[in-house]
Scaffold this motif. Structure first.
Motif, PDB file in Angstrom:
ATOM      1  N   LEU A 170     -23.940  10.501 -21.734  1.00 51.32           N
ATOM      2  CA  LEU A 170     -23.769   9.685 -22.933  1.00 51.32           C
ATOM      3  C   LEU A 170     -23.600   8.217 -22.577  1.00 51.32           C
ATOM      4  O   LEU A 170     -24.208   7.354 -23.196  1.00 51.32           O
ATOM      5  CB  LEU A 170     -22.574  10.191 -23.750  1.00 51.32           C
ATOM      6  N   SER A 226     -21.236   5.943 -31.988  1.00 47.99           N
ATOM      7  CA  SER A 226     -22.617   6.413 -31.913  1.00 47.99           C
ATOM      8  C   SER A 226     -23.457   5.690 -32.963  1.00 47.99           C
ATOM      9  O   SER A 226     -23.182   5.778 -34.163  1.00 47.99           O
ATOM     10  CB  SER A 226     -22.688   7.918 -32.141  1.00 47.99           C
ATOM     11  N   GLY A 233     -26.132   9.749 -29.362  1.00 47.06           N
ATOM     12  CA  GLY A 233     -25.981   8.299 -29.346  1.00 47.06           C
ATOM     13  C   GLY A 233     -27.238   7.591 -29.807  1.00 47.06           C
ATOM     14  O   GLY A 233     -27.970   8.125 -30.634  1.00 47.06           O
ATOM     15  N   TRP A 235     -24.620   4.976 -27.626  1.00 51.33           N
ATOM     16  CA  TRP A 235     -23.223   4.643 -27.842  1.00 51.33           C
ATOM     17  C   TRP A 235     -22.968   3.168 -27.548  1.00 51.33           C
ATOM     18  O   TRP A 235     -23.392   2.648 -26.523  1.00 51.33           O
ATOM     19  CB  TRP A 235     -22.335   5.516 -26.944  1.00 51.33           C
TER      20      TRP A 235
END
Length: 290
Positions: A170, A226, A233, A235
């Protein structure tokens, strides 16, 4: 007893039956001693807590022997599932899932061993349910193994027995402007820390991911948002930490009286760690301390 009486790291609040159940890293020495287990505390008001109950004690032959860290308990279906970190002989640090019929436990091993990749040193797994009702585990790939620690996500089987996808990265710790490079106390490792992920959807609909690292002031907690509103995402990091006064590994919950509260431990030095609850306010861009 009061929260100031309880030595605890990584405090996690489960709300059930109009009560608050607090889990966390409760062994007196979570760093070097053999793991004892996890205790749970109960409260009606977040102020006074009942004496602890043994929620988990490892059964004979359990693979985890040390570093019993960061238990989170989530109600999923009709049962309660504990996501917790362990280290053991022939096992890198990893998250496993335990199961019980009540927040008091007893929690018993449920997953097929660790649910994080066994070739990676991982910790602090948390549960996320996406809009299609698919369960995910979100966890940290440890900085001491890769230098710039990452937060990753993998799909779990519907029964939470095992992972069914390769991890997706992420973001990394260094993506936050307030994360600084540190050297381990042993002088063996240098890098950027990731710690304690937790996902929460704000009333605005924004999906937020809390996480902790080291800032110029020390142990701290911030968050990312997000842009898609989904786990994938991309992010975007908050411009500064939400809390940077020697505390972290937090989670969010909306108390029975409607307040949005941040639970974290501070200070970060054993045996002085204590749970604190900080009221937050939603803003157009995220969160701020109220």
């Amino acid at each position: 007893m009061l929260a100031s009486d309880i030595q605890i790291r990584d405090p996690f609040i489960l709300m059930h039956d109009d009560l608050y159940f607090m889990f966390g890293s409760t062994d007196k020495d979570i760093w070097k001693a053999r793991g004892v287990g996890f205790d749970v505390y109960k409260s009606a008001d977040l102020v006074t807590w009942d004496a602890p109950v043994a929620a988990f004690r490892p059964p004979e032959g359990f693979w985890g022997t040390h570093n019993f860290w960061a238990p989170e308990v989530h109600k999923y279906g009709d049962s309660f599932y504990m996501f917790a970190t362990f280290t053991g002989k022939n096992h890198l640090r990893a998250t496993a899932i335990l199961k019980a019929n009540h927040p008091y436990g007893p929690f018993l091993p449920w997953s097929d061993g660790p649910v994080t990749p066994q070739s990676k040193s991982c910790l602090d797994g948390t549960l996320f349910i996406d809009d299609s009702h698919n369960p995910w585990i979100v966890f940290c790939h440890e900085w001491q193994q890769i230098g710039d620690g990452t937060i990753c996500a993998s799909r779990l089987s519907d029964d939470l027995k095992h992972s069914i996808s390769e991890p997706i990265i992420l973001f990394s710790s260094a993506s936050a402007s307030w994360s600084v490079k540190i050297t381990s106390s042993s002088k063996q490792f240098e890098g950027y820390v990731t710690d304690g992920p937790f996902l929460y959807r704000l009333r605005s609909g924004k999906l937020l991911l809390l996480w902790s690292c080291i800032s110029k002031k020390g142990y701290c907690l911030g968050y990312a948002i997000s842009e898609s509103g989904d786990i994938i995402g991309p992010w975007t990091q908050s411009p500064e930490p939400l809390f940077d006064n020697d505390g972290g590994h937090g989670m969010l919950f909306r108390a029975y009286d409607g307040r949005l509260l941040l639970s974290l431990h501070t200070p970060n030095k054993t045996p002085n760690e204590r749970a604190v609850f900080i009221e937050l306010k939603e803003t157009e861009v995220g969160l701020r301390v109220k």
